[in-house]
Motif scaffolding. Structure first.
Motif, PDB file in Angstrom:
ATOM      1  N   THR A  21       9.060   2.292  11.259  1.00 20.62           N
ATOM      2  CA  THR A  21       8.888   2.940  12.556  1.00 20.62           C
ATOM      3  C   THR A  21       9.184   1.884  13.604  1.00 20.62           C
ATOM      4  OG1 THR A  21       7.409   4.311  13.901  1.00 20.62           O
ATOM      5  CG2 THR A  21       6.428   2.410  12.808  1.00 20.62           C
ATOM      6  N   LEU A  22       9.118   2.229  14.859  1.00 23.53           N
ATOM      7  CA  LEU A  22       9.244   1.227  15.912  1.00 23.53           C
ATOM      8  C   LEU A  22       8.009   0.330  15.852  1.00 23.53           C
ATOM      9  CD1 LEU A  22      10.944   0.388  18.459  1.00 23.53           C
ATOM     10  CD2 LEU A  22       9.351   1.806  19.778  1.00 23.53           C
ATOM     11  N   LEU A  23       8.203  -0.970  15.562  1.00 15.16           N
ATOM     12  CA  LEU A  23       7.062  -1.862  15.368  1.00 15.16           C
ATOM     13  C   LEU A  23       6.174  -1.932  16.602  1.00 15.16           C
ATOM     14  CD1 LEU A  23       8.558  -4.873  13.354  1.00 15.16           C
ATOM     15  CD2 LEU A  23       7.329  -2.867  12.505  1.00 15.16           C
ATOM     16  N   GLU A  24       6.769  -1.791  17.783  1.00 12.16           N
ATOM     17  CA  GLU A  24       5.982  -1.833  19.011  1.00 12.16           C
ATOM     18  C   GLU A  24       5.017  -0.657  19.123  1.00 12.16           C
ATOM     19  OE1 GLU A  24       9.265  -4.570  19.419  1.00 12.16           O
ATOM     20  OE2 GLU A  24       9.216  -2.457  18.832  1.00 12.16           O
ATOM     21  N   ASP A  25       5.219   0.392  18.327  1.00 16.65           N
ATOM     22  CA  ASP A  25       4.336   1.559  18.363  1.00 16.65           C
ATOM     23  C   ASP A  25       3.184   1.474  17.363  1.00 16.65           C
ATOM     24  OD1 ASP A  25       5.755   2.708  20.386  1.00 16.65           O
ATOM     25  OD2 ASP A  25       6.792   4.185  19.137  1.00 16.65           O
ATOM     26  N   ILE A  26       3.162   0.449  16.513  1.00 18.93           N
ATOM     27  CA  ILE A  26       2.076   0.320  15.534  1.00 18.93           C
ATOM     28  C   ILE A  26       0.835  -0.230  16.222  1.00 18.93           C
ATOM     29  CG2 ILE A  26       1.303  -0.857  13.440  1.00 18.93           C
ATOM     30  CD1 ILE A  26       4.157  -0.806  12.445  1.00 18.93           C
ATOM     31  N   ASP A  27      -0.268   0.481  16.100  1.00 19.73           N
ATOM     32  CA  ASP A  27      -1.540   0.026  16.668  1.00 19.73           C
ATOM     33  C   ASP A  27      -2.201  -0.999  15.757  1.00 19.73           C
ATOM     34  OD1 ASP A  27      -3.809   0.381  18.645  1.00 19.73           O
ATOM     35  OD2 ASP A  27      -4.835   0.895  16.768  1.00 19.73           O
ATOM     36  N   ARG A  28      -2.214  -0.716  14.450  1.00 25.15           N
ATOM     37  CA  ARG A  28      -2.816  -1.627  13.483  1.00 25.15           C
ATOM     38  C   ARG A  28      -2.410  -1.190  12.077  1.00 25.15           C
ATOM     39  NH1 ARG A  28      -6.527   2.141  15.004  1.00 25.15           N
ATOM     40  NH2 ARG A  28      -7.807   3.108  13.371  1.00 25.15           N
ATOM     41  N   ILE A  29      -2.561  -2.094  11.130  1.00 24.94           N
ATOM     42  CA  ILE A  29      -2.380  -1.787   9.714  1.00 24.94           C
ATOM     43  C   ILE A  29      -3.685  -2.123   9.013  1.00 24.94           C
ATOM     44  CG2 ILE A  29      -1.051  -2.224   7.626  1.00 24.94           C
ATOM     45  CD1 ILE A  29       1.249  -3.191   9.378  1.00 24.94           C
ATOM     46  N   GLU A  30      -4.332  -1.126   8.441  1.00 27.69           N
ATOM     47  CA  GLU A  30      -5.590  -1.332   7.727  1.00 27.69           C
ATOM     48  C   GLU A  30      -5.287  -1.558   6.249  1.00 27.69           C
ATOM     49  OE1 GLU A  30      -8.192   1.910   8.586  1.00 27.69           O
ATOM     50  OE2 GLU A  30      -8.111   1.613  10.766  1.00 27.69           O
ATOM     51  N   VAL A  31      -5.677  -2.714   5.747  1.00 29.73           N
ATOM     52  CA  VAL A  31      -5.388  -3.109   4.368  1.00 29.73           C
ATOM     53  C   VAL A  31      -6.693  -3.163   3.597  1.00 29.73           C
ATOM     54  CG1 VAL A  31      -4.384  -4.866   2.869  1.00 29.73           C
ATOM     55  CG2 VAL A  31      -3.411  -4.452   5.141  1.00 29.73           C
ATOM     56  N   ILE A  32      -6.843  -2.263   2.625  1.00 30.51           N
ATOM     57  CA  ILE A  32      -8.024  -2.237   1.767  1.00 30.51           C
ATOM     58  C   ILE A  32      -7.625  -2.757   0.401  1.00 30.51           C
ATOM     59  CG2 ILE A  32      -9.836  -0.817   0.736  1.00 30.51           C
ATOM     60  CD1 ILE A  32      -9.268   1.218   2.971  1.00 30.51           C
ATOM     61  N   ARG A  33      -8.246  -3.842  -0.032  1.00 28.37           N
ATOM     62  CA  ARG A  33      -8.039  -4.317  -1.400  1.00 28.37           C
ATOM     63  C   ARG A  33      -9.143  -3.748  -2.275  1.00 28.37           C
ATOM     64  NH1 ARG A  33      -9.084  -7.822   2.642  1.00 28.37           N
ATOM     65  NH2 ARG A  33     -10.086  -9.336   1.255  1.00 28.37           N
ATOM     66  N   GLY A  34      -8.744  -3.314  -3.466  1.00 29.21           N
ATOM     67  CA  GLY A  34      -9.690  -2.652  -4.349  1.00 29.21           C
ATOM     68  C   GLY A  34      -9.486  -1.155  -4.328  1.00 29.21           C
ATOM     69  N   PRO A  35     -10.084  -0.443  -5.287  1.00 26.44           N
ATOM     70  CA  PRO A  35      -9.856   1.003  -5.408  1.00 26.44           C
ATOM     71  C   PRO A  35     -10.280   1.766  -4.161  1.00 26.44           C
ATOM     72  CG  PRO A  35     -10.887   0.136  -7.395  1.00 26.44           C
ATOM     73  CD  PRO A  35     -10.927  -0.969  -6.385  1.00 26.44           C
ATOM     74  N   GLY A  36      -9.462   2.748  -3.796  1.00 23.87           N
ATOM     75  CA  GLY A  36      -9.801   3.671  -2.716  1.00 23.87           C
ATOM     76  C   GLY A  36      -9.683   5.102  -3.172  1.00 23.87           C
ATOM     77  N   ALA A  37      -9.764   5.298  -4.490  1.00 26.92           N
ATOM     78  CA  ALA A  37      -9.464   6.602  -5.079  1.00 26.92           C
ATOM     79  C   ALA A  37     -10.510   7.656  -4.767  1.00 26.92           C
ATOM     80  CB  ALA A  37      -9.307   6.456  -6.594  1.00 26.92           C
ATOM     81  N   THR A  38     -11.757   7.265  -4.500  1.00 32.93           N
ATOM     82  CA  THR A  38     -12.797   8.255  -4.234  1.00 32.93           C
ATOM     83  C   THR A  38     -12.451   9.128  -3.033  1.00 32.93           C
ATOM     84  OG1 THR A  38     -14.502   6.850  -5.216  1.00 32.93           O
ATOM     85  CG2 THR A  38     -15.236   8.540  -3.663  1.00 32.93           C
ATOM     86  N   LEU A  39     -11.783   8.542  -2.061  1.00 27.41           N
ATOM     87  CA  LEU A  39     -11.371   9.313  -0.882  1.00 27.41           C
ATOM     88  C   LEU A  39      -9.890   9.664  -0.899  1.00 27.41           C
ATOM     89  CD1 LEU A  39     -13.328   7.443   1.938  1.00 27.41           C
ATOM     90  CD2 LEU A  39     -13.940   9.571   0.813  1.00 27.41           C
ATOM     91  N   TRP A  40      -9.047   8.750  -1.381  1.00 27.36           N
ATOM     92  CA  TRP A  40      -7.608   8.928  -1.242  1.00 27.36           C
ATOM     93  C   TRP A  40      -6.930   9.438  -2.506  1.00 27.36           C
ATOM     94  CZ3 TRP A  40      -6.071   8.998   3.557  1.00 27.36           C
ATOM     95  CH2 TRP A  40      -6.770   8.258   4.512  1.00 27.36           C
ATOM     96  N   GLY A  41      -7.619   9.393  -3.641  1.00 30.03           N
ATOM     97  CA  GLY A  41      -7.069   9.990  -4.849  1.00 30.03           C
ATOM     98  C   GLY A  41      -6.315   9.033  -5.742  1.00 30.03           C
ATOM     99  N   ALA A  42      -5.691   9.603  -6.780  1.00 30.69           N
ATOM    100  CA  ALA A  42      -4.997   8.830  -7.799  1.00 30.69           C
ATOM    101  C   ALA A  42      -3.920   7.953  -7.182  1.00 30.69           C
ATOM    102  CB  ALA A  42      -4.388   9.767  -8.839  1.00 30.69           C
ATOM    103  N   ASN A  43      -3.686   6.826  -7.812  1.00 32.09           N
ATOM    104  CA  ASN A  43      -2.722   5.786  -7.440  1.00 32.09           C
ATOM    105  C   ASN A  43      -3.274   4.804  -6.414  1.00 32.09           C
ATOM    106  OD1 ASN A  43      -0.934   7.102  -9.157  1.00 32.09           O
ATOM    107  ND2 ASN A  43       0.029   8.235  -7.492  1.00 32.09           N
ATOM    108  N   ALA A  44      -4.448   5.082  -5.829  1.00 36.54           N
ATOM    109  CA  ALA A  44      -5.115   4.086  -4.984  1.00 36.54           C
ATOM    110  C   ALA A  44      -5.961   3.200  -5.893  1.00 36.54           C
ATOM    111  CB  ALA A  44      -5.975   4.770  -3.926  1.00 36.54           C
ATOM    112  N   VAL A  45      -5.290   2.536  -6.838  1.00 35.34           N
ATOM    113  CA  VAL A  45      -5.975   1.798  -7.908  1.00 35.34           C
ATOM    114  C   VAL A  45      -6.417   0.425  -7.439  1.00 35.34           C
ATOM    115  CG1 VAL A  45      -5.693   0.811 -10.217  1.00 35.34           C
ATOM    116  CG2 VAL A  45      -4.744   3.067  -9.697  1.00 35.34           C
ATOM    117  N   ASN A  46      -5.490  -0.338  -6.887  1.00 27.54           N
ATOM    118  CA  ASN A  46      -5.803  -1.700  -6.458  1.00 27.54           C
ATOM    119  C   ASN A  46      -5.848  -1.857  -4.950  1.00 27.54           C
ATOM    120  OD1 ASN A  46      -6.060  -2.619  -9.028  1.00 27.54           O
ATOM    121  ND2 ASN A  46      -4.176  -3.805  -9.075  1.00 27.54           N
ATOM    122  N   GLY A  47      -5.587  -0.774  -4.210  1.00 29.67           N
ATOM    123  CA  GLY A  47      -5.647  -0.908  -2.777  1.00 29.67           C
ATOM    124  C   GLY A  47      -5.061   0.275  -2.033  1.00 29.67           C
TER     125      GLY A  47
END
Length: 677
Positions: A144-170
């Motif tokens: 996307t246009l980089l100037e339009d990015i507000d932030r990038i949230e990086v979660i390390r570790g599983p996020g599958a409880t909310l986001w579902g399969a394939n959120a294994v390591n982050g």
């Protein structure tokens, strides 16, 4: 696919035309004049209170998150001089980013890196970016246009409880700015040795009462890198163009809504080496230029009620097409989700939701690779519930939840987690978590086939050696144990420490087919563990300077249950650097002049991929530095000089698991002008 394709195309064009042609109702204009000195004026406690949404699918302060989370802010992206989202991710601890070539990246969290890394869920404003063909991300197709990015949230570790399969390591969620925050115009032009041409355009304004809109366009042209074997041209130069819009309306205190979409086209040169043929000469090097195109449209709504509850809904359609000789792919994804959040008394904060996803895909197979049947339709139903229980108000919070999914490959999957957060003081917190996550089979793992060798002298002349999918292939699993400590004892220093131990089972391997000596079949034959530590330190000793240090350590121990192991367990152990360090220094030298120095160390990769293992190639450790100098020439004009990979004229960062020759990343310098009005 046809009905969704044409209906969504019409909606995309209609929404875009409304954005560009609506009359100006508001006379208000905001000139974008980004002051990074104001960013440095913020103390550490303010930075730690930034609101994030990806950990709990609801707004919360970064300091209160019971997870290993790191936020890459808009100002960090702009000051670092990066030109892609994936290179910005190098700022975060626990994220492995390696450039395979000018047009290809390997990106993962906590190991298992590769061109087709598939244990990391990546989203853009909540829309998933992975390809259903292999459950990973074609990074060259994202942006996307980089100037339009507000932030990038990086979660390390599983996020599958909310986001579902394939959120294994982050989970990585790229969040763009609201249209209200991007009024006025912006023009970005630049060019250099590797980043040959950069163009970015954006215009935003109010188009009604409480309705704001913007439209953007980007074009980038990138030079090719060089082959490690002889320094010749790697034939991987490419250019990309992208446009899109966003319209926000309503009020965040009552009902807010968003409609946004993107349209993109990439023209990519690439080489396949080796590339196999069914007849003489049987093996060759294929050089081609192919198109990778796509578009998406998404609508979201968020409604707040007087009884302290919130209802939100999201629906999107994403279409992507890759016209390469290896395997032509055309995929459409329809996704819908409804979420409800309700506070019950002073103790319970419940979030629940349901979702539906339809993936419609078509493949044009080649001798080299195929997926059968050539037309597929996959459906996933899901639901989740999570309760944040305030055991001691504002001090001890216990969060328990689970995700239920039903997919066409393995049926029902449950992915529970339990988290606890103890706020020892107002500026110190300790957290711990245990989670289960799965990576469900992809279309290729279940029904794919790829030729890995053609032997002209072996019977039946020639012998075609293939790796084939397995319809009985099961989900890969992880049980993850994490703990962390976070503190900001004063306004100049913060420390974020995360420790983890992951227990993996049924990981991807390949086993000989007893019924066909020329075939290997995907199997769930590898198990093992990984453990490590991640540290993020921010230090602001003076008003005009800030230092961000990120350190990561990871260690693997993998075993195969096969009598004749394929060696894939060694790839898992050797595809991520054991140690990596990033030190990002931001210096505001005067009111108009700033300098940013980004020093990186990446440990060696003993075996980055099966391809590297076959060739006996190890990627050496390396140290590199990027330097960007920004000058605010006028209130509306900023000039930048950026040098990338300055310590090495060229070096290898990764060797792909696909048919790509070892390519070296080259040193680059570019100039950029950013004009806002």
């Amino acid at each position: 696919m046809n009905l969704l394709h044409y209906t969504s195309s019409a909606a995309f064009l209609l929404a875009g035309s409304i954005t560009l042609s609506s009359p100006l109702v508001y006379a208000k204009q905001t000139v974008e004049n980004e002051s990074y000195n104001e960013f440095l004026d913020m103390d550490i406690s303010q930075l730690m209170q930034v609101t994030i949404t990806s950990v709990s699918k609801k707004p919360e302060a970064l300091a209160n998150a019971a997870a290993a989370v790191f936020v890459i802010r808009h100002e960090d992206i702009q000051r670092s001089g990066v030109t892609t989202i994936q290179d910005a991710l190098r700022l975060a601890p626990g994220v492995q980013v390696a450039r395979i070539g000018s047009d290809k990246w390997a990106v993962s969290t906590r190991g298992f890196n590769g061109r087709y890394a598939n244990k990391l869920l990546v989203l853009m404003d909540g829309r998933t970016l992975y390809s259903p063909a292999f459950s990973g991300v074609y990074w060259e197709m994202q942006g996307t246009l980089l100037e339009d990015i507000d932030r990038i949230e990086v979660i390390r570790g599983p996020g599958a409880t909310l986001w579902g399969a394939n959120a294994v390591n982050g989970v990585i969620n790229i969040i763009t700015k609201k249209a209200e925050d991007t009024h006025g115009g912006l023009v970005r032009v630049g060019g250099g040795t590797e980043e040959e041409a950069q163009l970015g355009l954006r215009y935003g304004r109010a188009i009604g009462e409480n309705v704001h809109a913007r439209a953007y366009f980007t074009y980038d042209q990138r030079d090719s890198f060089e082959l490690a074997r002889d320094g010749s041209d790697a034939h991987d130069d490419w250019d990309s163009s992208r446009g899109g819009f966003r319209v926000d309306g309503g009020s965040e205190k009552k009902t807010a809504w968003t409609v946004q979409g993107d349209l993109y086209e990439n023209s990519i040169n690439q080489s396949f080496s080796p590339y196999f043929l069914p007849s003489f000469p049987y093996i060759t090097e294929l050089r081609e230029e192919f198109e990778a195109t796509g578009w998406n449209i998404m609508a979201k709504m968020n409604r707040k009620f007087a009884n302290d509850s919130t209802l939100s809904a999201q629906i999107y359609y994403d279409f992507a097409k890759r016209e390469e000789s290896f395997l032509m792919q055309e995929q459409g994804t329809f996704d819908a989700e409804i979420q409800y959040q309700k506070k019950l008394g002073n103790r319970n904060d419940i979030t629940t939701g349901v979702g539906y996803r339809l993936v419609d895909a078509e493949f044009t197979n080649s001798f080299q690779a195929s997926i059968l049947p050539a037309e597929t339709e996959d459906i996933t139903y899901s639901g989740f519930i999570q309760d944040a229980i305030s055991v001691i108000a504002d001090t001890l919070i216990f969060t328990l939840g689970t995700k239920w999914e039903n997919n066409d490959y393995t049926g029902t999957e449950f992915q529970p987690s339990a988290r606890i957060l103890w706020k020892a003081t107002k500026d110190t917190s300790v957290w711990a978590a245990v989670s289960r996550a799965v990576k469900v089979p992809s279309q290729f793992e279940s029904n794919g086939s790829v030729v890995v060798r053609v032997a002209p002298d072996m019977p039946p002349n020639p012998a075609v050696i293939t790796l084939v999918g397995n319809t009985e292939y099961d989900s890969e699993e992880v049980i993850s144990y994490e703990t962390g400590y976070r503190c900001f004892p004063n306004d100049t220093f913060s420390l974020d420490l995360a420790l983890f131990y992951n227990d993996y089972d049924k990981l991807l391997d390949s086993a000989p087919n007893p019924l066909n000596p020329y075939e290997s079949v995907f199997s769930n034959s590898i198990n093992g563990n990984s453990y490590g530590a991640e540290v993020a330190i921010t230090w602001k000793p003076l008003d005009w300077t800030k230092f961000d240090l990120a350190y990561s350590y990871i260690n693997f121990d993998m075993d195969s249950s096969l009598l004749l192991p394929s060696g894939q367990e060694n790839v898992y152990e050797g595809s991520a650097p054991q140690h990596s360090i990033s030190l990002f220094s931001q210096l505001s030298l005067t009111a108009k002049l700033e300098m940013n120095v980004w020093l990186r160390y990446v440990d060696n990769l003993p075996v980055s991929s099966p391809s590297a293992a076959t060739r006996g190639i190890e990627i050496d450790d390396y140290v590199d530095v990027d330097i960007s100098i920004n000058y605010q020439a006028t209130n509306n004009l900023k000039l930048s000089l950026v040098g990338q990979n300055l310590l090495n004229s060229s070096n290898s960062e990764f060797i792909s698991e696909s048919f790509t020759a070892e390519t070296e990343v080259e040193r680059g310098v570019y100039l950029k002008a950013l004009w806002s009005f």
